[in-house]
Design an enzyme around this catalytic site. Structure first.
Site, PDB file in Angstrom:
ATOM      1  N   ASP A   1      -8.389  -3.553  -6.730  1.00  0.00           N
ATOM      2  CA  ASP A   1      -8.495  -4.355  -5.154  1.00  0.00           C
ATOM      3  C   ASP A   1      -9.162  -3.648  -4.236  1.00  0.00           C
ATOM      4  OD1 ASP A   1      -7.058  -2.249  -4.153  1.00  0.00           O
ATOM      5  OD2 ASP A   1      -5.127  -3.155  -3.840  1.00  0.00           O
TER       6      ASP A   1
ATOM      7  N   SER B   1       0.912  -1.139  -0.161  1.00  0.00           N
ATOM      8  CA  SER B   1       0.113  -0.076   0.163  1.00  0.00           C
ATOM      9  C   SER B   1       0.818   1.285   0.120  1.00  0.00           C
ATOM     10  CB  SER B   1      -1.010  -0.003   1.149  1.00  0.00           C
ATOM     11  OG  SER B   1      -1.905   1.015   1.040  1.00  0.00           O
TER      12      SER B   1
ATOM     13  N   HIS C   1      -7.472  -5.540  -0.867  1.00  0.00           N
ATOM     14  CA  HIS C   1      -6.247  -4.586  -0.793  1.00  0.00           C
ATOM     15  C   HIS C   1      -5.422  -5.237   0.441  1.00  0.00           C
ATOM     16  CE1 HIS C   1      -3.638  -1.338  -1.237  1.00  0.00           C
ATOM     17  NE2 HIS C   1      -3.788  -0.755   0.237  1.00  0.00           N
TER      18      HIS C   1
END
Length: 664
Positions: free
Chosen positions: A566, A245, A619
């Site tokens: 995602d 991320s 995610h």
């Protein structure tokens, strides 16, 4: 009938004093009652959250009290034999620990603890304020907000408060009890021989700007020293770095920092990365930003919050629990400079204009699949394409569904940039928290809506207009453009280091860069907004959840346009650099570092016993995806991108990338 006129009796001073005293007591009781009412609401909220947490912990206790084989036994009885976890499978193949591994967590997944606080935080020294049980959030919410907020001028600590990142693997193995982040990957790496001597969690305070993590905590220097130590103590084996991320952007910043001369950089020299890094395996990387960050900064919303506000209007905005929840969250998160690192980069060139965007041909049908269903639920067949409208995702924000669908030639817009601001809103004296919108006034707010539609270029101007103090800090640390000449001296400044379109990769031709991310989940890409009714303490803009498309294939639902991704990062952001921007020898990748795209097609768990699933592309849940774990373990054990089979692509990232005209 006769009437007798009576004379008014003279006032009795003693009696008057008694009545005044009585009135004071009644008033005091009323005020006290009002306070009790407010705090009882707060207590009710705390009780409810506490009850939910207690139930969750009790269920976890029961789960952990079971024999280790019981959940697997039940699942196998229903679904059949389960495959071996990747670590077990690869251990049987004879793979062993080879390269040291570095984890770089993203935003919000790393724990933060208190080292110094104000009076309301007594007893919390070195207790987690973020992560873990979040007990202090519902015990003393205003105190928690006060300590999690940063200084609005400097973006650093507020006076008398020090909140610091938790260190070690425990910093981000679990976000909360039972909710894994890195724990599954760590456990699988341990199966082939990894332990703390060759695994390192590069924890940092994810709230502050990347360069300020070095200024305040020496976090970048710690990462450099630990990588050097791991290479030296593991026979000279280079490290495999695994950012997730926002950690992807943080490590991109690190690679430029470590090469740059002191005092701005780490002084490692231009060959430091070549000497110390085998591969960077980026997971769910928002290389070019995420539209969700725009909605978060603009109105502290995303799809889920917007829907909640629809079902319970006023619940989050008004004084329900003794505080205006969204206003407090907006004030707090607007002090977190790191959030500005994820504002979309590349402007209209990457994200599209009023009438064009590269990723518009996408079918958002949300038919669910079982784990063994290999059909792509988001495949663009001829029938579905005929029912889809070619709306431009380039309009990141539109005020009204009709504006989102109207051709730009018919849009009549008034420029907001020169509009006057002023505090001519309704009375705000009763607000317990001040937001930047209170300073805009009616004319300023109207000017924002009169512009009607905002692309990636104009969104930057919008954020400067509605949050000037925040963006002033952001401008000192981040940039969102495309470099004309990367040899220009200005690009040596740290504000450009986390933007892959304004910096170059290291001179490390033997290094590999992977972009690994989930696909097949509708992901927030653009928003339809409306103006909210004016009130005393309010955020004037809100996602219009009544805006929906006309059929099941439409990508407009609850005021949000979706694209492939995602659930957090669109494919366009996660994949473009490895698909085109860095592919081969380009001006952004002058040494020709090899890049690979590994996409993981999302499949939800078949039943509750599978938890968050072993084939998830979401995610965070992707960190438990068996295919992704196997790819990582193989590379850590010595494999290359070619050994994995090169690119694995399910989306249209190469097709979309070719539509983007960019000088390489």
């Amino acid at each position: 009938m006769s009437y007798i006129r009576r004379r008014k009796a003279p006032a009795n001073p003693v009696r008057n004093e008694e009545e005044k005293e009585k009135e004071k007591k009644v008033k005091a009781r009323s005020i006290k009652g009002e306070k009790i009412r407010k705090w009882s609401c707060m207590d009710g909220c705390c009780w409810f959250i506490g009850m939910i947490c207690s139930i969750w912990w009790f269920l976890l206790f029961l789960y952990n009290a079971m024999p280790a084989s019981f959940p697997q036994y039940v699942t196998e009885a229903i679904t059949g034999p389960l495959p071996d976890p990747p670590g077990v499978k690869l251990s049987k193949e004879g793979l062993t620990a080879e390269h040291p591994v570095v984890f770089v967590p993203g935003i919000v997944t790393g724990g933060l603890e208190l080292w110094e606080g104000r009076q309301c935080a007594d007893g919390l020294f070195r207790k987690r304020l973020w992560g873990g049980t979040f007990g202090e959030l519902y015990k003393r919410p205003l105190c928690w907000v006060e300590h999690m907020s940063l200084d609005n001028e400097t973006g650093l600590d507020r006076p008398g408060i020090r909140v610091r990142p938790v260190s070690g693997l425990v910093a981000a193995d679990y976000f909360a009890p039972g909710y894994f982040v890195w724990a599954v990957l760590i456990a699988n790496l341990a199966r082939i021989g990894y332990e703390e001597k060759n695994m390192y969690m590069a924890a940092y305070d994810w709230r502050i700007s990347f360069q300020n993590t070095e200024v305040r905590d020496r976090s970048l220097s710690r990462i450099k020293s630990n990588i050097e130590l791991m290479v030296a103590t593991n026979g000279g084996k280079k490290v495999v770095v695994i950012p997730h991320s926002m950690g992807v952007l943080y490590f991109l910043h690190f690679m430029k920092w470590v090469e740059a001369p002191a005092p701005m950089g780490g002084g490692g020299g231009s060959d430091w990365c070549a000497k110390h890094i085998k591969a960077v395996m980026n997971i769910g990387g928002p290389f070019l930003g995420v539209p969700k960050s725009v909605a978060g900064l603009f109105s502290i919303e995303a799809r889920d919050i917007a829907v909640a506000r629809t079902f319970a209007p006023g619940f989050l905005e008004k004084d329900v629990f003794g505080l205006q929840t969204l206003q407090h969250l907006m004030r707090m998160t607007r002090t977190w400079d790191s959030t500005m690192s994820m504002i979309p980069k590349g402007g209209d060139t990457i994200w599209g204009s009023l009438d064009w965007s590269p990723d518009v041909s996408y079918n958002c049908s949300v038919k669910k699949r079982k784990n063994n269903d290999t059909h792509n639920a988001f495949q663009n067949d001829k029938e579905s394409l005929g029912l889809m409208k070619n709306n431009s995702y380039g309009r990141l924000i539109s005020f009204g569904k009709d504006i989102a669908e109207l051709h730009s030639s018919k849009l009549e817009r008034l420029d907001f940039r020169g509009a006057l601001k002023g505090r001519n809103l309704a009375n705000t004296s009763n607000c317990d928290v001040w937001t930047g919108y209170h300073d805009m006034g009616v004319e300023g707010i109207k000017a924002v809506t009169d512009y009607k539609a905002y692309t990636a270029d104009s969104v930057l101007d919008l954020l400067h207009f509605v949050a000037p103090k925040m963006m002033k800090r952001g401008d000192a640390h981040f940039s969102y453009g495309i470099a004309d000449d990367l040899d220009d001296e200005k690009y040596k400044h740290y504000k450009y280091w986390s933007n892959p379109l304004e910096t170059t990769l290291p001179n490390a031709p033997d290094m590999e860069i992977y972009s690994m991310y989930g696909v097949g989940i509708p992901t927030e890409r653009a928003y339809v907004y409306k103006l909210t009714p004016q009130s005393e303490c309010y955020i004037p803009f809100q996602i219009d959840t009544s805006a929906n498309g006309g059929n099941e294939y439409s990508c407009l639902r609850d005021g949000v346009y979706s694209s492939d991704g995602d659930e957090t990062v669109p494919v366009l952001s996660a994949g473009f650099m490895c698909a085109k921007g860095w592919r081969g020898r380009t001006r952004f990748n002058p040494s020709g570092i090899r890049t690979f795209i590994r996409e993981y097609d999302h499949a939800p768990p078949a039943n509750l016993l599978e938890g968050r699933g072993t084939q998830s592309g979401a995610h965070v849940d992707i960190l438990g995806n068996f295919a992704l774990l196997e790819d990582i373990i193989r590379v850590a054990a010595g494999a290359s991108g070619e050994d994995l089979g090169g690119d694995r692509v399910h989306s249209e990232i190469f097709k979309w990338s070719e539509k983007i005209i960019l000088d390489l």
